[in-house]
Design a protein around this motif. Structure first.
Motif: not given
Length: 309
Positions: A33-37, A205-211, A16-23
């Motif tokens: 959410v990262f997963q190493a491969v 989303e102003a405040d991105p959240q984990i799914s 998952q990569l949720a991105v908020g607006p440029l600050g």
């Protein structure tokens, strides 16, 4: 001191990569959410008699990785890591860093960050430093948002700029097909296009959240649920800059991938298989479609930076 130490660190996929607006600080708030491969960057650190820090790079021909695209000057992240570690502890020792690449270059899979993480661990060991992973975390965060994750690996949640990490509960093993392109995508360019899309009215989303759907899927260990929960807010921007990636995604879907997405800022496309054999079948279908320059398979989660000799 150990004269030579070899460390490997993994590439990653953003499930998952949720991105908020440029600050105002010039950064985007992230929830990822990262997963190493198990595609690894390997760094060998050999202590020098002087204070020079130098780097050389190679890659197995079978991987089709363009090492010419990897800098061998002070802009190389492994070199930056060695300088940062040395500065943090007031040392003046030198080192030769030799990188063997196993992660696609400029593919959104954090190969450079893996180099930095491996270099931190290798240099600390080669220079005889009694440095904890927690202390290395601080230096890693100063080098880039993905570097701390490369140190620890496995599956993790990243907040803020992505470097505020916490482990994610995950069961089982997941099998991926990774379609890469010789022409990379610039991460700043992808974020810039994302900002343009937001300015044109794209939702953000102003405040991105984990799914929570994704977190529950990972805890279940069910690849079907994980595939259905994959998401990347940068995907539309990456596809706008590199429209041909849509053909790669279509080919993966034709092979019945459980989920398909652009990895990070691209241009690597990640497709989740039901099993290792299914991932290989997806890879064969994408290769036959001739829509990618190289197709790899990998499994995760994989461990973080590890000393291998």
């Amino acid at each position: 001191m150990s004269p030579s130490v070899t460390v490997r660190a993994p590439g990653k996929i953003n499930l998952q990569l949720a991105v908020g607006p440029l600050g105002a600080d010039g950064y985007h708030p992230l929830a990822t959410v990262f997963q190493a491969v198990d595609l690894y960057e390997t760094v060998r650190a050999t202590v020098r008699d002087d204070d020079e820090i130098r780097v050389t790079v190679e890659a197995p021909r079978t991987l089709g990785i363009d090492t010419a695209a990897v800098p061998t000057d002070a802009s190389n992240l492994a070199v930056k890591a060695a300088y940062a570690l040395r500065a943090a502890y007031g040392m003046d020792l030198g080192v030769d860093l030799h990188i063997v690449k196993g992660v696609p270059v400029a593919g959104g899979m954090a190969g450079g960050s893996a180099d930095a993480a491996a270099a931190l661990v290798a240099c600390a060991e080669a220079w005889g430093m009694a440095v904890s992973r927690q202390e290395l975390d601080t230096i890693a965060a100063s080098l880039g948002a993905d570097v701390p994750f490369s140190l620890h690996g496995h599956t993790a949640v990243g907040l803020g700029r992505g470097s505020d990490l916490s482990p994610a509960m995950s069961r089982g093993e997941f099998h991926w097909t990774l379609a890469t392109q010789r022409a990379g995508l610039s991460t700043p360019a992808v974020y810039g296009r994302f900002d343009e899309q937001v300015a044109d009215g794209a939702p953000v989303e102003a405040d991105p959240q984990i799914s929570q759907e994704l977190m529950a899927a990972l805890m279940s260990g069910d690849p079907h649920r994980v595939g259905a929960a994959l998401s990347n807010d940068l995907q539309a921007a990456a596809l706008d800059l590199a429209p041909h990636l849509s053909r790669v995604m279509d080919a993966a879907r034709e092979a019945e991938a459980l989920g398909v997405m652009v990895s990070g800022s691209g241009p690597t496309v990640a497709a989740l298989g039901r099993s290792r054999q299914h991932a290989l079948a997806i890879a064969a279908h994408i290769s036959a479609a001739d829509v990618a320059d190289s197709v790899l398979t990998a499994s995760g989660p994989a461990p973080g930076a590890t000393i291998v000799n």
